[in-house]
Design a protein around this motif. Structure first.
Motif, PDB file in Angstrom:
ATOM      1  N   GLY A 135       5.039   2.691   1.170  1.00 37.09           N
ATOM      2  CA  GLY A 135       5.776   3.792   0.588  1.00 37.09           C
ATOM      3  C   GLY A 135       5.056   4.909   0.301  1.00 37.09           C
ATOM      4  N   ILE A 136       5.689   5.912  -0.514  1.00 42.57           N
ATOM      5  CA  ILE A 136       5.193   6.812  -0.910  1.00 42.57           C
ATOM      6  C   ILE A 136       5.651   7.405  -2.271  1.00 42.57           C
ATOM      7  N   ILE A 137       4.921   7.715  -3.007  1.00 41.74           N
ATOM      8  CA  ILE A 137       5.131   7.851  -4.695  1.00 41.74           C
ATOM      9  C   ILE A 137       4.774   9.450  -4.664  1.00 41.74           C
ATOM     10  N   THR A 138       5.813  10.077  -5.304  1.00 43.61           N
ATOM     11  CA  THR A 138       5.336  11.819  -5.525  1.00 43.61           C
ATOM     12  C   THR A 138       5.295  12.183  -6.979  1.00 43.61           C
ATOM     13  N   HIS A 156      10.381   2.610  -9.772  1.00 42.07           N
ATOM     14  CA  HIS A 156      10.786   1.434  -9.574  1.00 42.07           C
ATOM     15  C   HIS A 156      11.323   1.129  -8.299  1.00 42.07           C
ATOM     16  N   TRP A 157      12.560   1.936  -7.847  1.00 36.30           N
ATOM     17  CA  TRP A 157      12.877   1.357  -6.634  1.00 36.30           C
ATOM     18  C   TRP A 157      11.784   1.510  -5.372  1.00 36.30           C
ATOM     19  N   THR A 158      10.945   2.831  -5.525  1.00 36.26           N
ATOM     20  CA  THR A 158       9.989   2.862  -4.443  1.00 36.26           C
ATOM     21  C   THR A 158       9.266   1.657  -4.342  1.00 36.26           C
ATOM     22  N   LEU A 190       0.656  -1.266   0.130  1.00 34.23           N
ATOM     23  CA  LEU A 190      -0.011  -0.030  -0.083  1.00 34.23           C
ATOM     24  C   LEU A 190       1.129   1.411  -0.069  1.00 34.23           C
ATOM     25  N   LEU A 191       0.828   2.196  -0.763  1.00 33.98           N
ATOM     26  CA  LEU A 191       1.568   3.022  -1.036  1.00 33.98           C
ATOM     27  C   LEU A 191       0.612   4.686  -1.105  1.00 33.98           C
ATOM     28  N   TRP A 192       1.056   5.796  -0.514  1.00 36.97           N
ATOM     29  CA  TRP A 192       0.358   6.736  -0.796  1.00 36.97           C
ATOM     30  C   TRP A 192       0.819   7.923  -1.817  1.00 36.97           C
ATOM     31  N   TRP A 193      -0.021   8.444  -2.582  1.00 39.58           N
ATOM     32  CA  TRP A 193       0.107   9.422  -3.445  1.00 39.58           C
ATOM     33  C   TRP A 193       0.553  11.019  -2.801  1.00 39.58           C
ATOM     34  N   CYS A 194       1.459  11.297  -2.546  1.00 41.12           N
ATOM     35  CA  CYS A 194       1.818  12.605  -1.824  1.00 41.12           C
ATOM     36  C   CYS A 194       2.171  13.693  -2.986  1.00 41.12           C
ATOM     37  N   ALA A 195       1.236  14.308  -3.218  1.00 41.41           N
ATOM     38  CA  ALA A 195       1.385  15.540  -4.028  1.00 41.41           C
ATOM     39  C   ALA A 195       0.484  16.774  -3.476  1.00 41.41           C
ATOM     40  N   PRO A 196       0.647  17.747  -4.167  1.00 40.44           N
ATOM     41  CA  PRO A 196       0.004  19.082  -3.683  1.00 40.44           C
ATOM     42  C   PRO A 196      -1.627  18.703  -3.253  1.00 40.44           C
ATOM     43  N   ASP A 197      -2.279  18.232  -4.040  1.00 42.10           N
ATOM     44  CA  ASP A 197      -3.852  18.315  -3.967  1.00 42.10           C
ATOM     45  C   ASP A 197      -3.990  17.290  -2.640  1.00 42.10           C
ATOM     46  N   ARG A 199       9.174  -4.986  -0.517  1.00 44.16           N
ATOM     47  CA  ARG A 199       9.991  -5.398   0.680  1.00 44.16           C
ATOM     48  C   ARG A 199       9.605  -4.998   2.154  1.00 44.16           C
ATOM     49  N   ARG A 200       8.917  -3.928   2.210  1.00 47.26           N
ATOM     50  CA  ARG A 200       8.510  -3.397   3.275  1.00 47.26           C
ATOM     51  C   ARG A 200       7.069  -3.955   3.784  1.00 47.26           C
TER      52      ARG A 200
END
Length: 197
Positions: free
Chosen positions: A103-106, A115-117, A79-86, A123-124
């Motif tokens: 993880g977090i994707i920006t 890819h690394w994220t 599960l990742l979070w999209w960390c963007a201005p909105d 793994r996390r």
């Protein structure tokens, strides 16, 4: 990891006069990932079982609900979070969220960073699942220990024996009956409780 689900509560309006912001599906699609987007709860729950990871394009205030729903449906993916201005601007007061992300994707990430994220998120995620499994095992062992200790106390009291003798008695009874020691202990405690009431 090739297939990604983007969960978004509010769809981006079509034909908006403002410049359309970079979205996770555009960014991930540009670097070769197959991305599905949904804002429908039923569709999300169905798709979450079919993808390799889920990205929450939500404010942190909305994240807790969706994480809970995904866990209830046994969605077993990172599960990742999209960390963007909105999403970040609407999350300032919720930065102490109790949800565990992998993880977090920006929007500023390039292909190799994405890819690394995603690799580290996988793994996390595996580590988090292992920790959760170990925690459940420890809780089970503590529960077993509680029953054994109660049964030992009952045996010590009724038979006027030492704690080590009570333990040996429990162990011998378990071996004779070919049962787990905790099952014998539980039976003793429950029988004692019935006799007391």
């Amino acid at each position: 990891m090739r297939s990604i689900l983007v969960i978004r509560v509010q769809p981006i309006p079509a034909g908006s006069s403002e410049a359309i912001p970079l979205t996770p599906e555009k960014l991930l699609g540009a670097v070769g990932y197959h991305v599905q987007v949904s804002d429908s709860e039923d569709e999300v729950m169905k798709l979450a079982r079919e993808v390799d990871a889920s990205i929450l394009h939500l404010s942190l205030a909305d994240v807790a609900y969706w994480v809970k729903r995904l866990v209830e449906e046994k969605s077993d993916t990172p599960l990742l979070w999209w960390c963007a201005p909105d999403t970040a601007s609407s999350s300032a007061h919720d930065c102490e969220v109790d949800t565990s992300f992998d993880g977090i994707i920006t929007p500023s990430m390039a292909g190799p960073e994405i890819h690394w994220t995603l690799h580290f998120a996988a793994r996390r995620y595996m580590e988090r699942k292992q920790w959760d499994q170990e925690r459940k095992q420890l809780q089970s062992r503590l529960e077993d220990r509680k029953w054994i200790d109660m049964a030992k106390a009952i045996l010590c009291d009724l038979k006027q024996i030492s704690e080590s003798e009570a333990y040996d008695l429990l162990r011998k009874k378990a071996m004779d009956e070919r049962k787990r020691m905790v099952d014998v202990a539980t039976a003793i405690v429950k029988a004692h409780q019935l006799l007391q009431s």
